[in-house]
Design an enzyme around this catalytic site. Structure first.
Site, PDB file in Angstrom:
ATOM      1  N   SER A 127       0.863  -1.183   0.000  1.00 31.86           N
ATOM      2  CA  SER A 127       0.000   0.000   0.000  1.00 31.86           C
ATOM      3  C   SER A 127       0.896   1.228   0.000  1.00 31.86           C
ATOM      4  O   SER A 127       2.079   1.153   0.359  1.00 31.86           O
ATOM      5  CB  SER A 127      -0.888   0.007   1.247  1.00 31.86           C
ATOM      6  N   TYR A 138      -1.759  -0.386  10.676  1.00 35.83           N
ATOM      7  CA  TYR A 138      -1.989  -0.750   9.277  1.00 35.83           C
ATOM      8  C   TYR A 138      -0.719  -0.521   8.465  1.00 35.83           C
ATOM      9  O   TYR A 138      -0.282  -1.391   7.704  1.00 35.83           O
ATOM     10  CB  TYR A 138      -3.142   0.063   8.697  1.00 35.83           C
TER      11      TYR A 138
END
Length: 269
Positions: free
Chosen positions: A142, A155
């Protein structure tokens, strides 16, 4: 013949979002697919759609946080197709809040799916790829694996770790197994696959401008949800990521596309 044609590809998190878009694109390129996710109804619909266009596809209901289920997925792929050429480790969840909110259960879920799920996938396919002396592992990181944002520390940590694991695999592969990291920015429906203890949140057909509203329903901290809402207002379509995955796969065997960052032109970071 396309470099994709007839390759056996496992895709996790295939029932919606990037996973679904990738399955449709690779299916159209005549890859042999094994699709994995937790929602069997969505998998069945996707399999039927790909078969209707002449694609070769099977599925197995899989929770990537369960090592035995991931191993069973790899075993089923071998039984069905006789080999494993590509693993797309796509399944992931996103949740966010400042660390002082102490949402340990959410931290555990993200670590189990985003990090351990990737490792379980690699563990399941690596012996076969080593025996074949060929294979390709594509891990979805990501933009959060390149930049930490407030409310996203855990995250982002999982996505940084995915990059480290991918690079370690490349270094240890002796040139036999290709390793690719795909790092998406804001992508429509990203986050809608967030896994709950009782299953996945259903996906919906939404435009990029609406995606953030849907995404914030999975984030329990209000300030973080507001920030994410703004971030996703410029989201691009999932097929943009599917095209990047296809590009990495279709390169000749002596070419390893190691890392791709792909994000909206208007995204600031």
């Amino acid at each position: 013949m396309s470099e994709i044609e007839s390759k056996v590809v496992i895709i996790t998190g295939a029932s919606s979002g990037i996973g679904e878009a990738t399955a449709r694109r690779l299916g159209a390129s005549r890859a042999k697919l094994m699709l994995a996710a937790r929602r069997e109804d969505k998998l069945k619909d996707l399999v039927a759609a790909i078969q209707k266009t002449g694609g070769t596809v099977a599925y197995r209901v899989t929770d990537v946080a369960n090592r035995a289920q991931v191993q069973a997925l790899a075993d089923a792929t071998l039984e069905t197709y006789g080999r494993i050429d590509v693993l797309v480790n796509n399944a992931a969840l996103i949740s966010g809040s400042p660390l002082d909110q102490i949402k340990v259960d959410e931290w555990d879920q993200m670590i189990d799916v985003n990090l351990k799920g990737v490792l379980y996938g690699i563990a399941a396919v690596l012996p076969t790829m080593c025996q074949q002396k060929s294979g390709h592992v594509i891990n979805l990181s990501s933009i959060g694996g390149h930049k930490v944002v407030p409310g996203g520390a855990v995250y982002c940590a999982t996505k940084y770790a995915v990059r480290a694991i991918s690079e370690g695999l490349r270094l240890e592969s002796n040139g036999e197994i290709r390793s690719t990291i795909i790092s998406p920015g804001a992508v429509a429906t990203e986050g809608l696959r967030r896994l709950e203890s009782n299953g996945e949140i259903p996906s919906t057909d939404i435009s990029p401008g609406e995606v953030a509203t849907e995404l914030t329903s999975t984030i329990t901290d209000g300030d973080t949800a507001s920030s994410v809402n703004q971030f996703y207002s410029v989201a691009i379509d999932t097929d943009a990521i599917a095209r990047a995955i296809a590009y990495a796969i279709e390169q000749p065997a002596d070419v390893d596309v190691n890392e791709i960052i792909i994000r909206p032109t208007r995204q600031e970071f």
